[in-house]
Design a protein around this motif. Structure first.
Motif, PDB file in Angstrom:
ATOM      1  N   HIS A   1       9.458  -8.999 -26.608  1.00 14.82           N
ATOM      2  CA  HIS A   1      10.620  -8.740 -25.750  1.00 14.82           C
ATOM      3  C   HIS A   1      11.747  -8.103 -26.565  1.00 14.82           C
ATOM      4  O   HIS A   1      12.364  -7.126 -26.141  1.00 14.82           O
ATOM      5  CB  HIS A   1      11.074 -10.053 -25.102  1.00 14.82           C
ATOM      6  CG  HIS A   1      12.118  -9.867 -24.043  1.00 14.82           C
ATOM      7  ND1 HIS A   1      12.667 -10.913 -23.363  1.00 14.82           N
ATOM      8  CD2 HIS A   1      12.725  -8.758 -23.565  1.00 14.82           C
ATOM      9  CE1 HIS A   1      13.569 -10.447 -22.499  1.00 14.82           C
ATOM     10  NE2 HIS A   1      13.634  -9.146 -22.616  1.00 14.82           N
TER      11      HIS A   1
ATOM     12  N   ASN B   1       5.086  -8.159 -15.904  1.00 16.32           N
ATOM     13  CA  ASN B   1       6.209  -7.223 -15.801  1.00 16.32           C
ATOM     14  C   ASN B   1       6.519  -6.528 -17.117  1.00 16.32           C
ATOM     15  O   ASN B   1       6.830  -5.334 -17.128  1.00 16.32           O
ATOM     16  CB  ASN B   1       7.453  -7.932 -15.254  1.00 16.32           C
ATOM     17  CG  ASN B   1       7.456  -7.983 -13.730  1.00 16.32           C
ATOM     18  OD1 ASN B   1       6.660  -7.297 -13.074  1.00 16.32           O
ATOM     19  ND2 ASN B   1       8.325  -8.792 -13.161  1.00 16.32           N
ATOM     20  N   ILE B   2       6.419  -7.230 -18.232  1.00 16.45           N
ATOM     21  CA  ILE B   2       6.753  -6.560 -19.497  1.00 16.45           C
ATOM     22  C   ILE B   2       5.683  -5.522 -19.825  1.00 16.45           C
ATOM     23  O   ILE B   2       6.005  -4.420 -20.270  1.00 16.45           O
ATOM     24  CB  ILE B   2       7.005  -7.540 -20.678  1.00 16.45           C
ATOM     25  CG1 ILE B   2       7.699  -6.793 -21.833  1.00 16.45           C
ATOM     26  CG2 ILE B   2       5.735  -8.195 -21.195  1.00 16.45           C
ATOM     27  CD1 ILE B   2       8.229  -7.666 -22.955  1.00 16.45           C
TER      28      ILE B   2
ATOM     29  N   ASP C   1       6.451  -2.625 -17.789  1.00 15.91           N
ATOM     30  CA  ASP C   1       7.654  -1.935 -18.255  1.00 15.91           C
ATOM     31  C   ASP C   1       7.350  -1.085 -19.497  1.00 15.91           C
ATOM     32  O   ASP C   1       7.892   0.005 -19.652  1.00 15.91           O
ATOM     33  CB  ASP C   1       8.743  -2.971 -18.578  1.00 15.91           C
ATOM     34  CG  ASP C   1      10.084  -2.328 -18.926  1.00 15.91           C
ATOM     35  OD1 ASP C   1      10.487  -1.380 -18.216  1.00 15.91           O
ATOM     36  OD2 ASP C   1      10.725  -2.755 -19.906  1.00 15.91           O
TER      37      ASP C   1
ATOM     38  N   VAL D   1      18.567  -8.873 -25.024  1.00 17.40           N
ATOM     39  CA  VAL D   1      18.059 -10.196 -24.679  1.00 17.40           C
ATOM     40  C   VAL D   1      16.735 -10.445 -25.384  1.00 17.40           C
ATOM     41  O   VAL D   1      15.951  -9.530 -25.588  1.00 17.40           O
ATOM     42  CB  VAL D   1      17.840 -10.270 -23.151  1.00 17.40           C
ATOM     43  CG1 VAL D   1      17.030 -11.489 -22.771  1.00 17.40           C
ATOM     44  CG2 VAL D   1      19.174 -10.284 -22.418  1.00 17.40           C
TER      45      VAL D   1
ATOM     46  N   LYS E   1      14.992   0.294 -26.184  1.00 15.34           N
ATOM     47  CA  LYS E   1      15.797   0.954 -25.148  1.00 15.34           C
ATOM     48  C   LYS E   1      17.156   1.392 -25.708  1.00 15.34           C
ATOM     49  O   LYS E   1      17.634   2.485 -25.393  1.00 15.34           O
ATOM     50  CB  LYS E   1      15.963   0.019 -23.956  1.00 15.34           C
ATOM     51  CG  LYS E   1      14.642  -0.153 -23.211  1.00 15.34           C
ATOM     52  CD  LYS E   1      14.687  -1.244 -22.170  1.00 15.34           C
ATOM     53  CE  LYS E   1      13.256  -1.549 -21.725  1.00 15.34           C
ATOM     54  NZ  LYS E   1      13.217  -2.624 -20.721  1.00 15.34           N
TER      55      LYS E   1
ATOM     56  N   PHE F   1       4.088 -14.248 -15.048  1.00 14.72           N
ATOM     57  CA  PHE F   1       4.790 -13.147 -14.356  1.00 14.72           C
ATOM     58  C   PHE F   1       5.494 -12.254 -15.377  1.00 14.72           C
ATOM     59  O   PHE F   1       5.544 -11.037 -15.238  1.00 14.72           O
ATOM     60  CB  PHE F   1       5.831 -13.688 -13.367  1.00 14.72           C
ATOM     61  CG  PHE F   1       5.263 -14.518 -12.246  1.00 14.72           C
ATOM     62  CD1 PHE F   1       3.982 -14.287 -11.750  1.00 14.72           C
ATOM     63  CD2 PHE F   1       6.024 -15.527 -11.656  1.00 14.72           C
ATOM     64  CE1 PHE F   1       3.469 -15.052 -10.705  1.00 14.72           C
ATOM     65  CE2 PHE F   1       5.523 -16.297 -10.624  1.00 14.72           C
ATOM     66  CZ  PHE F   1       4.242 -16.058 -10.142  1.00 14.72           C
ATOM     67  N   TRP F   2       6.086 -12.910 -16.392  1.00 16.07           N
ATOM     68  CA  TRP F   2       6.755 -12.170 -17.479  1.00 16.07           C
ATOM     69  C   TRP F   2       5.780 -11.183 -18.116  1.00 16.07           C
ATOM     70  O   TRP F   2       6.099 -10.017 -18.311  1.00 16.07           O
ATOM     71  CB  TRP F   2       7.278 -13.162 -18.534  1.00 16.07           C
ATOM     72  CG  TRP F   2       7.769 -12.522 -19.809  1.00 16.07           C
ATOM     73  CD1 TRP F   2       9.025 -12.053 -20.055  1.00 16.07           C
ATOM     74  CD2 TRP F   2       7.013 -12.274 -21.006  1.00 16.07           C
ATOM     75  NE1 TRP F   2       9.087 -11.523 -21.335  1.00 16.07           N
ATOM     76  CE2 TRP F   2       7.875 -11.651 -21.936  1.00 16.07           C
ATOM     77  CE3 TRP F   2       5.701 -12.520 -21.396  1.00 16.07           C
ATOM     78  CZ2 TRP F   2       7.470 -11.263 -23.222  1.00 16.07           C
ATOM     79  CZ3 TRP F   2       5.293 -12.133 -22.676  1.00 16.07           C
ATOM     80  CH2 TRP F   2       6.169 -11.520 -23.569  1.00 16.07           C
TER      81      TRP F   2
ATOM     82  N   SER G   1      17.415  -4.892 -20.702  1.00  9.39           N
ATOM     83  CA  SER G   1      16.897  -6.152 -21.233  1.00  9.39           C
ATOM     84  C   SER G   1      16.366  -7.085 -20.145  1.00  9.39           C
ATOM     85  O   SER G   1      15.673  -8.047 -20.445  1.00  9.39           O
ATOM     86  CB  SER G   1      17.982  -6.888 -22.026  1.00  9.39           C
ATOM     87  OG  SER G   1      18.010  -6.446 -23.362  1.00  9.39           O
TER      88      SER G   1
ATOM     89  N   ALA H   1      14.403  -6.122 -17.746  1.00  4.83           N
ATOM     90  CA  ALA H   1      13.155  -5.564 -17.210  1.00  4.83           C
ATOM     91  C   ALA H   1      11.911  -6.348 -17.623  1.00  4.83           C
ATOM     92  O   ALA H   1      10.937  -6.398 -16.884  1.00  4.83           O
ATOM     93  CB  ALA H   1      13.013  -4.104 -17.646  1.00  4.83           C
ATOM     94  N   ALA H   2      11.958  -6.980 -18.820  1.00  2.57           N
ATOM     95  CA  ALA H   2      10.777  -7.721 -19.283  1.00  2.57           C
ATOM     96  C   ALA H   2      10.376  -8.747 -18.229  1.00  2.57           C
ATOM     97  O   ALA H   2       9.193  -8.979 -17.994  1.00  2.57           O
ATOM     98  CB  ALA H   2      11.073  -8.406 -20.609  1.00  2.57           C
ATOM     99  N   CYS H   3      11.359  -9.360 -17.607  1.00  5.89           N
ATOM    100  CA  CYS H   3      11.054 -10.368 -16.583  1.00  5.89           C
ATOM    101  C   CYS H   3      11.081  -9.794 -15.178  1.00  5.89           C
ATOM    102  O   CYS H   3      10.199 -10.077 -14.373  1.00  5.89           O
ATOM    103  CB  CYS H   3      12.045 -11.522 -16.667  1.00  5.89           C
ATOM    104  SG  CYS H   3      11.750 -12.558 -18.108  1.00  5.89           S
ATOM    105  N   HIS H   4      12.113  -9.008 -14.866  1.00  2.24           N
ATOM    106  CA  HIS H   4      12.314  -8.587 -13.476  1.00  2.24           C
ATOM    107  C   HIS H   4      11.695  -7.228 -13.160  1.00  2.24           C
ATOM    108  O   HIS H   4      11.837  -6.732 -12.048  1.00  2.24           O
ATOM    109  CB  HIS H   4      13.807  -8.563 -13.150  1.00  2.24           C
ATOM    110  CG  HIS H   4      14.425  -9.933 -13.101  1.00  2.24           C
ATOM    111  ND1 HIS H   4      14.180 -10.813 -12.071  1.00  2.24           N
ATOM    112  CD2 HIS H   4      15.260 -10.579 -13.950  1.00  2.24           C
ATOM    113  CE1 HIS H   4      14.852 -11.945 -12.283  1.00  2.24           C
ATOM    114  NE2 HIS H   4      15.513 -11.830 -13.428  1.00  2.24           N
ATOM    115  N   GLY H   5      11.038  -6.596 -14.128  1.00  2.00           N
ATOM    116  CA  GLY H   5      10.414  -5.287 -13.884  1.00  2.00           C
ATOM    117  C   GLY H   5      11.360  -4.141 -14.182  1.00  2.00           C
ATOM    118  O   GLY H   5      12.589  -4.312 -14.232  1.00  2.00           O
TER     119      GLY H   5
ATOM    120  N   THR I   1      11.130  -4.459 -27.247  1.00  2.00           N
ATOM    121  CA  THR I   1      11.411  -3.577 -26.101  1.00  2.00           C
ATOM    122  C   THR I   1      12.921  -3.429 -25.898  1.00  2.00           C
ATOM    123  O   THR I   1      13.405  -2.357 -25.554  1.00  2.00           O
ATOM    124  CB  THR I   1      10.780  -4.089 -24.787  1.00  2.00           C
ATOM    125  OG1 THR I   1      11.358  -5.344 -24.432  1.00  2.00           O
ATOM    126  CG2 THR I   1       9.278  -4.230 -24.902  1.00  2.00           C
ATOM    127  N   SER I   2      13.657  -4.519 -26.119  1.00  2.00           N
ATOM    128  CA  SER I   2      15.113  -4.453 -25.961  1.00  2.00           C
ATOM    129  C   SER I   2      15.717  -3.483 -26.979  1.00  2.00           C
ATOM    130  O   SER I   2      16.572  -2.658 -26.641  1.00  2.00           O
ATOM    131  CB  SER I   2      15.737  -5.847 -26.146  1.00  2.00           C
ATOM    132  OG  SER I   2      15.356  -6.723 -25.105  1.00  2.00           O
TER     133      SER I   2
END
Ligand SMILES: Cc1cc2nc3c(=O)[nH]c(=O)nc-3n(C[C@H](O)[C@H](O)[C@H](O)COP(=O)(O)OP(=O)(O)OC[C@H]3O[C@@H](n4cnc5c(N)ncnc54)[C@H](O)[C@@H]3O)c2cc1C
Lengths: 425, 107
Positions: A335, A418-419, A422, A364, A342, A414-415, B36, B38-42, A338-339
């Motif tokens: 995570h 979605n990750i 993404d 985050v 971006k 779910f995480w 930040s 997006a990892a959870c919410h898309g 990826t943060s």
């Protein structure tokens, strides 16, 4: 603010400092003819793949992006411990790079980067080279096998697996667990921090214990931790071990594995020799070799110092570093990679246009850990740029789960969906 | 605010500019902050899993939710740890960003 606008313009115009790279000859031909502005990214993991996609999308496809990755497929480390526990197969964690190419126009080259010339702004592969305007180095980690006597890459591949890059070793480690007798010992060696994924080894202990509870209830997980204490989510992991797997998990702090005897399957610490049926030794780590090829590794010889507004290296002006390879008081996680990617993508686009990047980044991190087949716990923090310290500092209010729950187990899954979407979708 | 009215007017007049306009409109600070989540919410709040979708959420609902996560008024598994790291002004920025994401559109 670290650099004012004038300095910033000066930097962009002045270009890079001339490095000490006399030995590198630019080999072969330019692999792709360069027309406009080009960003080359080395490493298509969580950090590199995200940066590739977002530079394309946020530049409205104006910037050419070439992504170089040695592997044909992306395999997720996150959730790979559940392959050991048995709730997932490695295929469930494997994804292709097709969308990056087809939907986002990323040019993907499968290959191994062998050298980088920061002065000529060129990346070398065995089959030719690529020139760049800006380079993003996202190689993840390499293992420091020389820190553990008797261990090397070959032994790690054949017998004493780390399985700290998801893939073939993850599957082999699961097979060793299956072949282990009931009453056997599975020893996990944890290196001193910083290492990739602080809670990962303790999650692994839960997953191995979960498998044993179903299949080999007389067996034991022995954790040999080089650190003085559990480095992440301590209370939650101890509660899981005591309540879900009573008597099965033994934790030893300050127990760095100094050497191994692969023949006898023994791990040696300062205090004693530990014989195990399965040895899962996770060696100390450093930034992937690409970082040293680019000359951006810091004085510690391990990690790369960056500017947190742009992720530009403190050594070479137009080389950026993201993900696990970065030297920071930030957790090395997917995570987080990826943060960072971006913020770096946004800055790279601005810098290519001679504009000033955004000056107030907040990012985050969340790490979910599966403590059984259903239940998870998390740690979550917001990190903000601190001008005085010139670094990212944890904001107030972060923290860990109140207790493990199946609700969070569902959120963890779910995480992952979605990750991965993404990063690669 | 003015930009927003202009956008509403342009849309109301039915001018065929929104695609270019939407690109120019994006507040980059908000976009980067939202990255930040997006990892959870898309991506851009378009969830592909059981995580709540943020794209297209009403901005008042969104801001209220984050304020209540921050104060503890709304119980949560993880959002309290995120909400406490942002200012109320950032909640507004994020609300604008997610409210402007078209539902049913991927990016
Ligand atoms: C067991 C385990 C569990 C984990 N669980 C979680 C979790 O739940 N949540 C979480 O957020 N994180 C988790 N992590 C951490 C996460 O996997 C890493 O932090 C993340 O992968 C870092 O991203 P990166 O881009 O820096 O490196 P990577 O994802 O490793 O990507 C680096 C890429 O560079 C390529 N590469 C390197 N050198 C070269 C070269 N010379 N030429 C071409 N290509 C090259 C590699 O093949 C690789 O694909 C876990 C890790 C492990 C091991």
């Amino acid at each position: 603010m670290s650099i004012n606008r004038r300095d910033f313009l000066k930097m962009t115009v002045a270009g890079i400092a001339v490095g000490a790279f006399p030995g590198i000859a630019v080999a072969g031909s330019e692999l792709l003819k360069k027309k406009g502005q080009r960003v080359v990214i080395v490493g298509g993991g969580f950090g590199g793949a995200t940066a590739a996609k977002y530079i394309r999308d946020w530049s409205h496809n104006k910037v050419e992006v070439v992504l170089i990755e040695r592997n044909a497929m992306f395999i997720s480390c996150p959730m790979s411990n559940t392959v050991l526990g048995g709730s997932r197969k490695i295929n469930d964690l494997t994804r292709s790079y097709d969308s990056l190419k087809k939907k986002h126009g990323v040019k993907l080259i499968q290959g191994e980067v062998t050298a980088i010339d920061p002065e000529k702004q060129t990346v070398m592969l065995s089959k030719g080279h690529l020139s760049y305007d800006r380079l993003i180095v996202a190689p993840g980690v390499d293992f420091m096998f020389d820190q553990i006597g008797g261990l090397d890459a070959k032994i790690a591949d054949e017998k004493i697996h780390h399985a700290w890059k998801a893939g073939a070793q993850t599957v082999k480690l699961r097979k060793q667990l299956e072949a282990m007798p009931d009453g056997g010992v599975f020893a996990i060696g944890i290196p001193k921090g910083p290492y990739r994924c602080p809670p990962g080894p303790y999650e692994r202990a839960c997953q191995v214990a979960h498998y044993m509870k179903q299949n080999k209830p007389k067996s034991k997980v022995l954790i040999l931790d080089a650190n003085p204490d559990i480095t992440s989510k301590k209370g939650l992991f101890m509660a899981a071990w005591n309540e879900l797997y009573p008597g099965m998990v033994e934790y030893r702090p300050n127990a760095a594995v100094l050497s191994v005897d692969a023949g006898g399957m023994v791990a040696k610490t300062e205090f004693d020799d530990v014989k195990a049926d399965v040895l899962n030794i996770i060696p100390p780590m450093k930034a992937g070799a690409v970082a040293s090829m680019a000359g951006v590794v810091g004085a510690d010889g391990r990690w790369c110092a960056v500017d947190f507004i742009t992720y530009e290296s403190k050594v070479h002006k137009n080389i950026h570093v993201i993900g696990d390879a970065v030297a920071a008081a930030l957790p090395k996680s997917g995570h987080m990679a990826t943060s960072q990617a971006k913020i770096c993508a946004a800055a790279v686009i601005e810098m290519l246009q001679g504009k000033q990047p955004e000056q107030d980044p907040a990012i985050v991190n969340t790490c979910y850990s599966m403590v059984s087949d259903t239940d998870a716990v998390h740690v979550a923090n917001v990190f903000r740029f601190n001008v005085e310290k010139q670094s990212m500092v944890s904001a107030d209010g972060g923290g860990v789960s109140g207790k493990r729950s199946a609700e969070e187990g569902a959120f963890a899954n779910f995480w992952l969906d979605n990750i991965l979407d993404d990063v690669l979708g | 605010m003015i930009k927003k009215y202009l956008l509403i007017i342009t849309c109301a007049l039915g001018l065929a500019l929104p695609a270019i306009h939407a690109q120019a409109e994006v507040d980059k600070h908000a976009r980067n902050l939202a990255g930040s989540c997006a990892a959870c919410h898309g991506t851009n709040g378009h969830s592909k899993s059981g995580m709540p979708t943020l794209a297209g959420l009403d901005r008042t609902y969104f801001v209220t939710a984050l304020k209540e996560f921050k104060s503890g008024a709304r119980p949560a598994t993880v959002m309290q740890h995120h909400a406490k790291g942002y200012t109320d002004a950032e909640f507004e920025l994020l609300a604008d960003f997610f409210a402007s994401q078209k539902v049913g559109k991927k990016h």
